[in-house]
Enzyme design. Structure first.
Site, PDB file in Angstrom:
ATOM      1  CD  GLU A 133      -1.464   2.382   1.962  1.00 45.58           C
ATOM      2  OE1 GLU A 133      -2.276   3.476   1.475  1.00 45.58           O
ATOM      3  OE2 GLU A 133      -0.532   2.430   2.506  1.00 45.58           O
ATOM      4  CB  SER A 134       1.033   4.120   0.353  1.00 43.28           C
ATOM      5  OG  SER A 134       1.623   5.512   0.457  1.00 43.28           O
ATOM      6  CB  ALA A 135       6.036   4.055  -0.230  1.00 43.88           C
TER       7      ALA A 135
ATOM      8  CG  HIS B  58      -2.714   7.565   1.515  1.00 45.35           C
ATOM      9  ND1 HIS B  58      -2.867   6.984   0.328  1.00 45.35           N
ATOM     10  CD2 HIS B  58      -1.566   7.304   2.000  1.00 45.35           C
ATOM     11  CE1 HIS B  58      -1.537   6.436   0.050  1.00 45.35           C
ATOM     12  NE2 HIS B  58      -0.810   6.550   1.257  1.00 45.35           N
TER      13      HIS B  58
END
Length: 392
Positions: free
Chosen positions: A87-89, A303
């Protein structure tokens, strides 16, 4: 599982019990972060033997995947049934690994939540609109060297590690296109069919950018848009208008959502559909829940907001409505099924069809689950044109 944290911080803890109870062997990957994981430097490039530097964190991920592939059988696992997720990075990392020749054959499926890596290659990231060349990334290493009052790499290596960590700014070090672990503009690689073609679950949240945005004056907002987008600025301001300081926050949030998260996912889905055989399952998470890290100010999903619904995390009060509890059961089952079989579908679940461009094949997750069209299509069309122009 590959954790997020802007390639600067983060880790995963726990054993993901809901997955483990289903017979899945859960592994989390740690990798070097910040300057220690992604700093490029001319002297490091010179001594590398390949004239490149940075991306050490990506190499850590590849090494971890190789270890898992070579050793998971000893834990009762199947090396031919590895799924990577993040997730994300961590999602960006999954995207990078899907295009890296170093990861070829190491996994059969991929899940990327709020992350992709399809920006053009450039000499400046400029508002998160480009991936840096290795040469451009080296400039960041020289800036840090100067800040730490070191004259060269030899002196820099004598600086205590924690001093380096404390002097590393947010998003100052990022994966770069080095021609080795990241071989080229990922969009171009996918156009050519040059990637690790596996089944994927990819998607974004409706208010991704709110965590990364702050209100500014209208004049400062418009000035910044002109600095980043140049001749495209008027189109941006038309798509993301702001007449008040509060509206600049919402506008910047939506730009960050679309330019940094949603467009890359959209491009990934379309490109793989055209040049690959791997199935694409695309989602859009829009549930305004109390169980979240940052509550959306306009109603929606910020997010990280999807993670409690998939992995059972509890944030804040951890409260979930009855509808949300049912959504959690369905979404976690989708992820478990995909990890086990490469297909999220199963008995008694709403059928999740594979993505097809221009058709209502995106799983919309809001007060239940249903298939619908790509969200914010005008914005996706704009960024497709904008990034195409930047590639010329």
């Amino acid at each position: 599982m590959i954790h997020g944290g802007a390639f600067l911080s983060g880790s995963y803890s726990g054993t993901q019990e809901s997955f483990v109870k289903e017979g899945i062997i859960y592994c989390s990957i740690e990798y070097r972060l910040g300057a220690l994981g992604f700093m490029a430097h001319p002297e490091l490039s010179k001594e590398s033997g390949k004239n490149i530097s940075g991306n050490y964190g990506i190499l850590d991920q590849v090494m971890a995947l190789k270890w898992i592939h070579d050793n998971i059988a000893a834990f009762g696992g199947d090396p031919d049934k590895i799924t990577i997720a993040g997730e994300s990075a961590g999602g960006i990392s999954v995207s990078i690994l899907c295009a890296s020749p170093l990861a070829k054959g190491l996994f059969r499926g991929a899940i990327s939540e709020s992350g992709s890596s399809f920006w053009p290659v450039g000499e400046s990231r400029n508002g998160n609109t480009a991936m840096l060349t290795n040469k451009a990334a080296e400039a960041g290493g020289l800036i840090l060297q100067k800040r730490l009052k070191a004259k060269n790499l030899k002196q820099l290596r004598k600086v205590p590690a924690m001093d380096i960590v404390k002097n590393t700014d947010f998003e100052s070090f990022w994966p770069n296109v080095d021609g080795y672990s990241i071989t080229d503009d990922q969009y171009k690689l996918y156009e050519k069919g040059n990637y690790n073609d596996v089944n994927i679950i990819i998607g974004t949240n409706s208010d991704e950018g709110s965590m990364f945005s702050r209100p500014v004056s209208v004049s400062d907002y418009e000035k910044r848009i002109h600095e980043i987008y140049g001749s495209w600025a008027d189109q941006v301001l038309s798509l993301y208008p702001a007449k008040t300081e509060e509206e600049t926050y919402f506008a910047q949030s939506d730009i960050f959502r679309d330019g940094s998260f949603a467009w890359g996912t959209y491009a990934w889905a379309n490109l793989q559909n055209k040049t690959g055989k791997g199935k694409v399952y695309m989602y859009y998470f829009d549930q305004d829940s109390e169980n979240t890290i940052v509550k959306s100010r306009k109603g929606g999903a910020s997010h990280v907001a999807e993670m409690p619904f998939i992995y059972g995390y509890k944030f804040g009060s951890g409260k979930m409505t009855e509808t949300e509890q049912h959504m959690e059961q369905i979404m976690s089952r989708y992820w478990i099924n995909f990890t086990k079989t490469g297909n999220p579908n199963g008995n008694s679940l709403p059928f999740w069809t594979t993505y097809q461009e221009g058709k209502p094949t995106v799983m919309i997750m809001k007060e239940g689950l249903h298939l619908g069209p790509v969200q914010n299509q005008k914005q996706m069309d704009f960024f497709e044109k904008f990034f195409k122009e930047k590639r010329k």
